[in-house]
Scaffold this motif. Structure first.
Motif, PDB file in Angstrom:
ATOM      1  N   GLN A 195      13.491  10.566   9.090  1.00  0.00           N
ATOM      2  CA  GLN A 195      13.220   9.711  10.245  1.00  0.00           C
ATOM      3  C   GLN A 195      13.466  10.521  11.517  1.00  0.00           C
ATOM      4  N   VAL A 196      12.412  10.827  12.247  1.00  0.00           N
ATOM      5  CA  VAL A 196      12.537  11.549  13.508  1.00  0.00           C
ATOM      6  C   VAL A 196      12.272  10.558  14.636  1.00  0.00           C
ATOM      7  N   ILE A 197      13.324  10.189  15.353  1.00  0.00           N
ATOM      8  CA  ILE A 197      13.222   9.231  16.470  1.00  0.00           C
ATOM      9  C   ILE A 197      13.463  10.007  17.760  1.00  0.00           C
ATOM     10  N   LEU A 198      12.436  10.130  18.568  1.00  0.00           N
ATOM     11  CA  LEU A 198      12.504  10.925  19.792  1.00  0.00           C
ATOM     12  C   LEU A 198      12.755  10.036  21.009  1.00  0.00           C
ATOM     13  N   PRO A 199      13.421  10.556  22.033  1.00  0.00           N
ATOM     14  CA  PRO A 199      13.683   9.754  23.234  1.00  0.00           C
ATOM     15  C   PRO A 199      12.438   9.620  24.111  1.00  0.00           C
ATOM     16  N   THR A 200      12.356   8.513  24.841  1.00  0.00           N
ATOM     17  CA  THR A 200      11.319   8.328  25.852  1.00  0.00           C
ATOM     18  C   THR A 200      11.883   8.728  27.211  1.00  0.00           C
ATOM     19  N   LYS A 201      11.012   8.758  28.213  1.00  0.00           N
ATOM     20  CA  LYS A 201      11.450   9.119  29.558  1.00  0.00           C
ATOM     21  C   LYS A 201      10.778   8.215  30.579  1.00  0.00           C
ATOM     22  N   LEU A 202      11.570   7.638  31.471  1.00  0.00           N
ATOM     23  CA  LEU A 202      11.023   6.812  32.547  1.00  0.00           C
ATOM     24  C   LEU A 202      10.510   7.711  33.668  1.00  0.00           C
ATOM     25  N   ILE A 203       9.215   7.603  33.970  1.00  0.00           N
ATOM     26  CA  ILE A 203       8.613   8.340  35.081  1.00  0.00           C
ATOM     27  C   ILE A 203       8.446   7.354  36.233  1.00  0.00           C
ATOM     28  N   LEU A 221       0.830  -1.204   0.000  1.00  0.00           N
ATOM     29  CA  LEU A 221       0.000   0.000   0.000  1.00  0.00           C
ATOM     30  C   LEU A 221       0.865   1.254   0.000  1.00  0.00           C
ATOM     31  N   PHE A 222       1.885   1.290   0.844  1.00  0.00           N
ATOM     32  CA  PHE A 222       2.705   2.475   0.975  1.00  0.00           C
ATOM     33  C   PHE A 222       3.738   2.582  -0.141  1.00  0.00           C
ATOM     34  N   SER A 223       4.127   1.450  -0.705  1.00  0.00           N
ATOM     35  CA  SER A 223       4.987   1.490  -1.898  1.00  0.00           C
ATOM     36  C   SER A 223       4.244   2.165  -3.043  1.00  0.00           C
ATOM     37  N   LYS A 224       2.951   1.861  -3.159  1.00  0.00           N
ATOM     38  CA  LYS A 224       2.115   2.461  -4.197  1.00  0.00           C
ATOM     39  C   LYS A 224       1.980   3.971  -3.987  1.00  0.00           C
ATOM     40  N   LEU A 225       1.765   4.386  -2.731  1.00  0.00           N
ATOM     41  CA  LEU A 225       1.651   5.813  -2.444  1.00  0.00           C
ATOM     42  C   LEU A 225       2.946   6.540  -2.783  1.00  0.00           C
ATOM     43  N   LYS A 226       4.086   5.906  -2.493  1.00  0.00           N
ATOM     44  CA  LYS A 226       5.383   6.514  -2.809  1.00  0.00           C
ATOM     45  C   LYS A 226       5.565   6.665  -4.319  1.00  0.00           C
ATOM     46  N   LYS A 227       5.174   5.646  -5.088  1.00  0.00           N
ATOM     47  CA  LYS A 227       5.293   5.708  -6.548  1.00  0.00           C
ATOM     48  C   LYS A 227       4.424   6.824  -7.123  1.00  0.00           C
ATOM     49  N   GLU A 228       3.283   7.078  -6.454  1.00  0.00           N
ATOM     50  CA  GLU A 228       2.380   8.144  -6.897  1.00  0.00           C
ATOM     51  C   GLU A 228       2.842   9.522  -6.411  1.00  0.00           C
ATOM     52  N   LYS A 235      10.866  -2.572   6.181  1.00  0.00           N
ATOM     53  CA  LYS A 235      11.262  -2.919   4.819  1.00  0.00           C
ATOM     54  C   LYS A 235      11.032  -1.794   3.817  1.00  0.00           C
ATOM     55  N   LEU A 236      10.582  -0.622   4.303  1.00  0.00           N
ATOM     56  CA  LEU A 236      10.303   0.482   3.392  1.00  0.00           C
ATOM     57  C   LEU A 236      10.729   1.794   4.044  1.00  0.00           C
ATOM     58  N   SER A 237      11.478   2.592   3.297  1.00  0.00           N
ATOM     59  CA  SER A 237      11.931   3.885   3.803  1.00  0.00           C
ATOM     60  C   SER A 237      10.856   4.938   3.542  1.00  0.00           C
ATOM     61  N   THR A 238      10.360   5.561   4.613  1.00  0.00           N
ATOM     62  CA  THR A 238       9.301   6.566   4.502  1.00  0.00           C
ATOM     63  C   THR A 238       9.562   7.698   5.491  1.00  0.00           C
ATOM     64  N   ASN A 239       8.806   8.781   5.355  1.00  0.00           N
ATOM     65  CA  ASN A 239       8.780   9.792   6.401  1.00  0.00           C
ATOM     66  C   ASN A 239       8.224   9.149   7.665  1.00  0.00           C
ATOM     67  N   PHE A 240       8.855   9.428   8.801  1.00  0.00           N
ATOM     68  CA  PHE A 240       8.416   8.793  10.048  1.00  0.00           C
ATOM     69  C   PHE A 240       8.709   9.681  11.244  1.00  0.00           C
ATOM     70  N   VAL A 288       3.322  16.798  11.457  1.00  0.00           N
ATOM     71  CA  VAL A 288       2.638  17.802  10.638  1.00  0.00           C
ATOM     72  C   VAL A 288       3.647  18.609   9.825  1.00  0.00           C
ATOM     73  N   ASN A 289       4.721  19.056  10.472  1.00  0.00           N
ATOM     74  CA  ASN A 289       5.728  19.849   9.753  1.00  0.00           C
ATOM     75  C   ASN A 289       6.359  19.043   8.621  1.00  0.00           C
ATOM     76  N   MET A 290       6.612  17.771   8.891  1.00  0.00           N
ATOM     77  CA  MET A 290       7.196  16.903   7.871  1.00  0.00           C
ATOM     78  C   MET A 290       6.233  16.738   6.686  1.00  0.00           C
TER      79      MET A 290
END
Length: 353
Positions: free
Chosen positions: A324-332, A135-142, A155-160, A308-310
């Motif tokens: 790829q935006v990977i944000l840190p988590t925090k232990l509370i 599905l997402f490969s198709k969206l990328k091709k479009e 298995k697929l490189s996308t905005n994340f 949204v900005n991406m």
């Protein structure tokens, strides 16, 4: 009741439809239309309760200024919070939001994505339940703009935009180990192919291994999302009785954690005296429950803002693709995780306030 059209306004004033269109689309001045005439047109549009057809306008302008959001489960407080964050950020950019819930159903997700495309949304933010990348490969091709949130497709490189689930799972498990627990159970949730669930489990396993604790696969239970309460009850009955008899639990989902709290309360099983507990996802309930619940917090507002900005960058053709935006988590750390102290060579449990 018939919807007022441009033709209705033009006929009532005895002017051309083109003139009305120029005025209502803000192009009156550059087309030489006097302020007096523009005011007459606008007043008549208000009088006739004219509402523009945004889809038709979007087709003319090439943009609808609307984005779609597909989340996996809107009843999950994490997704409710992230939807609110995305809506607030989109609004600041003068974008409307249409949001839908796939209920963890891959087929429904496909139907929703197709529906949003038919409605001419400029792009989508999606928390996917898909295992197949077609599905997402198709969206990328479009060249269709979209951003995945929370869950990646390895298995697929996308905005994340999402968090480091491995580190979050590691920190949750290591906190229990530091507090003296060794028989630590894991409750994960279906579908188990999701990157979030797999990474949290990998973090759990790595923390045990790094601390010299053998992973017991019988301590790991999968909860079916369509029947969380009963599945949690069945899993805890087994995990808390011999021969397993766990002394701590890591729950990878806030809905699963809530079901755990309900069952343990019903059975008069004390947290953390009888079972220590750590949850992935921090929700308001965990701050006010008794005892308060230790949790891995995700920066929900930041995920919403980044996604949204991406997406808007992708819509406007700026910035690089496949970010790829990977944000840190925090232990509370709260009371539910328990703390052990050694006094006179004997382990005595104390509770952190």
């Amino acid at each position: 009741m018939k919807k007022t059209s441009l033709s209705d306004i033009a006929t009532s004033l005895g002017v051309s439809k083109t003139l009305v269109s120029f005025v209502l689309n803000g192009h009156g001045n550059k087309n030489g239309i006097s302020d007096k005439t523009q005011k007459i047109v606008l007043d008549k549009a208000n009088e006739l309760n004219y509402r523009p057809n945004h889809i038709a306008r979007g087709l003319r302008l090439g943009k609808s200024h609307t984005i779609g959001l597909v989340v996996a489960d809107i009843s999950n407080k994490f997704y409710a919070k992230i939807a609110k964050s995305i809506e607030e950020v989109a609004s600041k950019h003068n974008y409307n939001l249409i949001f839908c819930s796939s209920d963890e159903d891959p087929e429904k997700e496909i139907e929703l994505i197709n529906m949003l495309k038919e409605r001419q949304v400029d792009g989508m933010i999606i928390s996917t339940s898909q295992k197949n990348v077609s599905l997402f490969s198709k969206l990328k091709k479009e060249n269709y703009p979209f951003v995945l949130i929370d869950r990646k497709l390895p298995k697929l490189s996308t905005n994340f935009a999402g968090v480091d689930n491995f580190s979050g799972g590691y920190d949750a498990t290591e906190q229990l180990i530091k507090n003296g627990f060794k028989k630590i159970g894991l409750l994960k949730i279906s579908p188990v192919h999701l990157s979030t669930i797999k990474d949290r489990e990998l973090g759990y396993r790595k923390a045990l291994k790094n601390n010299g604790i053998r992973v017991n696969n019988k301590f790991i239970k999968t909860i079916v999302c369509s029947d969380i309460r009963q599945q949690v009850r069945d899993a805890l009955r087994e995990l808390m009785q011999p021969p397993l008899k766990i002394d701590a639990l890591f729950s990878v989902n806030n809905n699963v954690t809530i079901a755990c709290m309900e069952y343990l309360n019903e059975m008069n099983i004390r947290i953390p005296q009888d079972l220590a507990l750590v949850s992935f996802d921090d929700i308001d309930l965990f701050r006010f429950s008794y005892p308060t619940i230790t949790a891995i917090a995700q920066p929900v507002e930041k995920i919403g803002e980044e996604s949204v900005n991406m997406l808007l960058d992708e819509i406007n053709g700026i910035g690089r693709k496949n970010r790829q935006v990977i944000l840190p988590t925090k232990l509370i750390e709260r009371r539910s995780c328990g703390i052990f102290a050694k006094e006179n060579g004997i382990k005595n449990r104390i509770i952190k306030l």
